[in-house]
Design an enzyme around this catalytic site. Structure first.
Site, PDB file in Angstrom:
ATOM      1  N   TYR A   1       0.834  -1.203   0.000  1.00  0.00           N
ATOM      2  CA  TYR A   1       0.000   0.000   0.000  1.00  0.00           C
ATOM      3  C   TYR A   1       0.869   1.254   0.000  1.00  0.00           C
ATOM      4  O   TYR A   1       0.643   2.178  -0.791  1.00  0.00           O
ATOM      5  CB  TYR A   1      -0.914  -0.014   1.226  1.00  0.00           C
ATOM      6  CG  TYR A   1      -1.733   1.241   1.402  1.00  0.00           C
ATOM      7  CD1 TYR A   1      -2.900   1.435   0.671  1.00  0.00           C
ATOM      8  CD2 TYR A   1      -1.343   2.228   2.303  1.00  0.00           C
ATOM      9  CE1 TYR A   1      -3.654   2.586   0.826  1.00  0.00           C
ATOM     10  CE2 TYR A   1      -2.092   3.385   2.463  1.00  0.00           C
ATOM     11  CZ  TYR A   1      -3.250   3.555   1.726  1.00  0.00           C
ATOM     12  OH  TYR A   1      -3.987   4.700   1.881  1.00  0.00           O
TER      13      TYR A   1
ATOM     14  N   LYS B   1       0.992   4.030  -3.069  1.00  0.00           N
ATOM     15  CA  LYS B   1       0.617   5.438  -2.873  1.00  0.00           C
ATOM     16  C   LYS B   1       1.804   6.367  -3.152  1.00  0.00           C
ATOM     17  O   LYS B   1       1.615   7.489  -3.631  1.00  0.00           O
ATOM     18  CB  LYS B   1       0.075   5.660  -1.459  1.00  0.00           C
ATOM     19  CG  LYS B   1      -1.300   5.048  -1.233  1.00  0.00           C
ATOM     20  CD  LYS B   1      -2.363   5.737  -2.069  1.00  0.00           C
ATOM     21  CE  LYS B   1      -3.764   5.265  -1.723  1.00  0.00           C
ATOM     22  NZ  LYS B   1      -4.822   6.029  -2.408  1.00  0.00           N
TER      23      LYS B   1
END
Length: 195
Positions: A157, A161
């Site tokens: 994650y 991002k």
């Protein structure tokens, strides 16, 4: 007072959580049209009906952002329904847990497909419509404080991002002469149904 009168906006991940709240706020601010999207058809249809009843023409598109064609279909639907796109909010994301040691390729690739590739494709398609119409536009990518390193159990994650943050900066620089503003919001942990 800030308003969205005469603006047509796509909000991804809008069948729950932050995306749903953004879509509802767009309605409160007087958006001329909305396309909401996500995997949960029951939620999407219910939210679209509520926003339509509140006075904002809203269309729900069922989309799994791990699928390239689903990304493109969202933009095509907005263009076909409203004839333009003034704003795009990339809010959809997955937060599969995994450390550097135990993250396997399946969650890594799915996280990058949804959190990085999908926003890229949605931006690419939306910008083509914005340029065609010559009205400028605005894109907001929901990033995360995890772009600065991230929690140990959010390695995929955090990386996805961080990649989206780089795309955001690149697009902001390259689209400024087209009057298309590109921004990223580095949010912290959010109390949402998925979390």
């Amino acid at each position: 007072m800030f308003n969205l009168h005469d603006k047509v906006i796509i909000v991804t991940g809008s069948t729950q959580g932050l995306g749903e709240d953004i879509a509802r706020l767009a309605t409160e601010l007087g958006a001329a049209g909305l396309v909401i999207c996500g995997r949960n058809a029951a939620n999407g249809e219910r939210i679209a009906a509520e926003l339509n009843a509140a006075g904002t023409p809203t269309h729900y598109v069922r989309a799994d952002f791990a699928n390239v064609e689903d990304c493109r279909a969202v933009v095509r639907t907005c263009d076909a329904r409203f004839g333009r796109i003034d704003g795009l909010v990339n809010s959809a994301a997955v937060t599969d847990r995994g450390t550097l040691d135990d993250t396997t390729m399946e969650p890594w690739e799915n996280t990058f497909a949804v959190n990085t590739r999908a926003p890229f494709l949605l931006m690419q398609e939306s910008v083509r419509v914005m340029k065609r119409e010559g009205r400028g536009g605005s894109i907001v990518n929901i990033l995360s404080i995890n772009v600065h390193g991230g929690q140990p159990k959010l390695v995929a994650y955090s990386a996805s991002k961080a990649a989206l943050a780089a795309i955001t900066k690149n697009a902001a620089n390259s689209l400024r002469y087209d009057r298309i503003r590109v921004s990223g919001l580095n949010v912290g942990w959010m109390y949402t149904p998925a979390e």
